[in-house]
Design a protein around this motif. Structure first.
Motif, PDB file in Angstrom:
ATOM      1  N   ILE A   1       4.345   7.583 -12.353  1.00  0.00           N
ATOM      2  CA  ILE A   1       5.521   8.339 -12.800  1.00  0.00           C
ATOM      3  C   ILE A   1       6.457   8.591 -11.621  1.00  0.00           C
ATOM      4  O   ILE A   1       7.679   8.477 -11.742  1.00  0.00           O
ATOM      5  CB  ILE A   1       5.089   9.662 -13.470  1.00  0.00           C
ATOM      6  CG1 ILE A   1       4.336   9.371 -14.765  1.00  0.00           C
ATOM      7  CG2 ILE A   1       6.303  10.556 -13.747  1.00  0.00           C
ATOM      8  CD1 ILE A   1       3.609  10.562 -15.353  1.00  0.00           C
ATOM      9  N   GLY A   2       5.879   8.913 -10.464  1.00  0.00           N
ATOM     10  CA  GLY A   2       6.688   9.109  -9.256  1.00  0.00           C
ATOM     11  C   GLY A   2       7.497   7.867  -8.915  1.00  0.00           C
ATOM     12  O   GLY A   2       8.684   7.953  -8.596  1.00  0.00           O
TER      13      GLY A   2
ATOM     14  N   LEU B   1      -2.633  -3.381 -12.567  1.00  0.00           N
ATOM     15  CA  LEU B   1      -1.565  -4.387 -12.657  1.00  0.00           C
ATOM     16  C   LEU B   1      -0.214  -3.737 -12.963  1.00  0.00           C
ATOM     17  O   LEU B   1       0.808  -4.103 -12.365  1.00  0.00           O
ATOM     18  CB  LEU B   1      -1.894  -5.416 -13.736  1.00  0.00           C
ATOM     19  CG  LEU B   1      -2.945  -6.466 -13.364  1.00  0.00           C
ATOM     20  CD1 LEU B   1      -3.183  -7.411 -14.528  1.00  0.00           C
ATOM     21  CD2 LEU B   1      -2.525  -7.239 -12.121  1.00  0.00           C
ATOM     22  N   LEU B   2      -0.215  -2.757 -13.859  1.00  0.00           N
ATOM     23  CA  LEU B   2       1.023  -2.037 -14.178  1.00  0.00           C
ATOM     24  C   LEU B   2       1.560  -1.336 -12.939  1.00  0.00           C
ATOM     25  O   LEU B   2       2.759  -1.372 -12.651  1.00  0.00           O
ATOM     26  CB  LEU B   2       0.765  -1.024 -15.303  1.00  0.00           C
ATOM     27  CG  LEU B   2       1.971  -0.215 -15.775  1.00  0.00           C
ATOM     28  CD1 LEU B   2       3.050  -1.137 -16.342  1.00  0.00           C
ATOM     29  CD2 LEU B   2       1.543   0.812 -16.814  1.00  0.00           C
ATOM     30  N   TYR B   3       0.639  -0.741 -12.178  1.00  0.00           N
ATOM     31  CA  TYR B   3       1.035  -0.040 -10.954  1.00  0.00           C
ATOM     32  C   TYR B   3       1.638  -1.007  -9.934  1.00  0.00           C
ATOM     33  O   TYR B   3       2.653  -0.709  -9.307  1.00  0.00           O
ATOM     34  CB  TYR B   3      -0.172   0.681 -10.346  1.00  0.00           C
ATOM     35  CG  TYR B   3       0.186   1.585  -9.198  1.00  0.00           C
ATOM     36  CD1 TYR B   3       0.638   2.878  -9.430  1.00  0.00           C
ATOM     37  CD2 TYR B   3       0.097   1.152  -7.879  1.00  0.00           C
ATOM     38  CE1 TYR B   3       0.978   3.716  -8.385  1.00  0.00           C
ATOM     39  CE2 TYR B   3       0.438   1.965  -6.832  1.00  0.00           C
ATOM     40  CZ  TYR B   3       0.868   3.258  -7.088  1.00  0.00           C
ATOM     41  OH  TYR B   3       1.221   4.077  -6.048  1.00  0.00           O
ATOM     42  N   ILE B   4       1.034  -2.174  -9.778  1.00  0.00           N
ATOM     43  CA  ILE B   4       1.546  -3.183  -8.835  1.00  0.00           C
ATOM     44  C   ILE B   4       2.964  -3.599  -9.220  1.00  0.00           C
ATOM     45  O   ILE B   4       3.854  -3.711  -8.363  1.00  0.00           O
ATOM     46  CB  ILE B   4       0.612  -4.414  -8.788  1.00  0.00           C
ATOM     47  CG1 ILE B   4      -0.713  -4.060  -8.118  1.00  0.00           C
ATOM     48  CG2 ILE B   4       1.280  -5.567  -8.033  1.00  0.00           C
ATOM     49  CD1 ILE B   4      -1.771  -5.143  -8.236  1.00  0.00           C
TER      50      ILE B   4
ATOM     51  N   SER C   1       0.784   1.186   2.328  1.00  0.00           N
ATOM     52  CA  SER C   1      -0.240   2.218   2.196  1.00  0.00           C
ATOM     53  C   SER C   1      -1.116   1.980   0.969  1.00  0.00           C
ATOM     54  O   SER C   1      -2.352   2.013   1.052  1.00  0.00           O
ATOM     55  CB  SER C   1       0.435   3.598   2.101  1.00  0.00           C
ATOM     56  OG  SER C   1      -0.534   4.604   1.915  1.00  0.00           O
ATOM     57  N   ASP C   2      -0.476   1.720  -0.175  1.00  0.00           N
ATOM     58  CA  ASP C   2      -1.243   1.506  -1.405  1.00  0.00           C
ATOM     59  C   ASP C   2      -2.015   0.193  -1.369  1.00  0.00           C
ATOM     60  O   ASP C   2      -3.076   0.080  -1.988  1.00  0.00           O
ATOM     61  CB  ASP C   2      -0.306   1.535  -2.607  1.00  0.00           C
ATOM     62  CG  ASP C   2       0.043   2.957  -3.019  1.00  0.00           C
ATOM     63  OD1 ASP C   2      -0.486   3.904  -2.411  1.00  0.00           O
ATOM     64  OD2 ASP C   2       0.857   3.130  -3.944  1.00  0.00           O
ATOM     65  N   SER C   3      -1.507  -0.788  -0.635  1.00  0.00           N
ATOM     66  CA  SER C   3      -2.235  -2.056  -0.495  1.00  0.00           C
ATOM     67  C   SER C   3      -3.513  -1.851   0.304  1.00  0.00           C
ATOM     68  O   SER C   3      -4.578  -2.384  -0.061  1.00  0.00           O
ATOM     69  CB  SER C   3      -1.346  -3.100   0.194  1.00  0.00           C
ATOM     70  OG  SER C   3      -0.202  -3.367  -0.567  1.00  0.00           O
ATOM     71  N   ILE C   4      -3.416  -1.074   1.380  1.00  0.00           N
ATOM     72  CA  ILE C   4      -4.619  -0.776   2.173  1.00  0.00           C
ATOM     73  C   ILE C   4      -5.619  -0.018   1.323  1.00  0.00           C
ATOM     74  O   ILE C   4      -6.824  -0.306   1.324  1.00  0.00           O
ATOM     75  CB  ILE C   4      -4.246   0.030   3.440  1.00  0.00           C
ATOM     76  CG1 ILE C   4      -3.347  -0.787   4.358  1.00  0.00           C
ATOM     77  CG2 ILE C   4      -5.517   0.460   4.192  1.00  0.00           C
ATOM     78  CD1 ILE C   4      -2.719   0.027   5.486  1.00  0.00           C
TER      79      ILE C   4
END
Length: 196
Positions: free
Chosen positions: A73-74, A127-130, A158-161
C-alpha cells in the motif's frame, strides 16, 4: 537511532526491538513534514502516506503477509505521487528495461526458492510486490527528482536483499544491509518532499 537499533538493540524482547525499529521512521516522517513547501500539493500528502504505510509495514513484518501488504500500500501511494510529477525523457523512460530485467531475474529466483521451500502460497503476493515496487522505482525516476530516484532504487535494493536472504540463500550481514539501505531510502524519499 538507526545505528542504535541496527547494532545495539537485542532481539528480545521483541516489542522493544520493534519500538526501536520504528523510531527512525517516526523521525524520518517528521523530517518529511518539515520538508513540505508552503504550497502543498497532493504529491506531498501521497508521499507522506507512503512513508506512514511503510512504517506500519516495518512494525508488522514479523507477520510477513500483513507487513508485506502494508508496504505494498505504501508503494502504491509512492507510485501515485510520483506519477503526478511525470516528466518525459527518453533516457529516463528507457530505465524501464533494466528495472524490468532485474524484476524478472529476481522474481524467477524467488519463485524457485518459494517452490523449493514449499511456500507456494507466497508466490502471488511476492510477484505482485515485485511488480509494484518496480513500477514505483520507475515512476520515481520519471519525475526527474534525484532524491526520489535514489531513494526508490535503494528501496528496491533493500527489499531485494531481504527477499534473497529470506527465500533463496542467506546473506552475510543481511540485517544491517537491509536496514541501512531501507532507512537511507526512506530518508531520501522524505528529502524529495522539498523539491518534488
Amino acid at each position: 537511532m538507526g545505528v542504535l537499533y541496527i547494532f545495539f538493540i537485542p532481539s528480545d524482547p521483541m516489542l522493544i526491538k520493534i519500538i526501536f525499529k520504528l523510531i527512525p521512521m517516526w523521525l524520518i516522517i517528521w523530517f518529511g513534514v518539515l520538508q513540505f513547501p508552503t504550497n502543498k500539493s497532493p504529491i506531498h500528502w501521497l508521499l507522506l502516506s507512503g512513508l506512514f504505510c511503510c512504517m506500519l509495514g516495518d512494525g508488522l513484518l514479523h507477520w510477513f503477509i500483513i507487513g508485506l501488504s502494508a508496504f505494498l500500500i505504501g508503494h502504491l501511494f509512492y507510485t501515485a505521487g510520483f506519477l503526478t510529477r511525470w516528466t518525459f525523457s527518453p533516457i529516463r523512460f528507457l530505465t524501464i528495461l533494466p528495472i524490468s530485467l532485474f524484476a524478472i531475474l529476481i522474481g524467477n529466483q524467488l519463485i524457485t526458492g518459494l517452490i523449493h521451500e514449499g511456500n507456494k502460497l507466497f508466490i502471488l503476493p511476492v510477484l505482485l510486490y515485485i511488480i509494484i515496487i518496480s513500477l514505483m522505482a520507475w515512476a520515481a525516476i520519471m519525475t526527474g527528482n534525484r532524491w526520489a530516484a535514489y531513494g526508490s532504487l535503494l528501496f528496491v535494493l533493500s527489499d531485494s536483499i531481504l527477499s534473497w536472504n529470506m527465500f533463496i540463500h542467506p546473506i552475510s550481514f543481511s540485517g544491517p544491509l537491509i536496514m541501512i539501505t531501507y532507512y537511507s531510502a526512506q530518508f531520501l524519499i522524505a528529502r524529495s518532499l522539498q523539491t518534488i
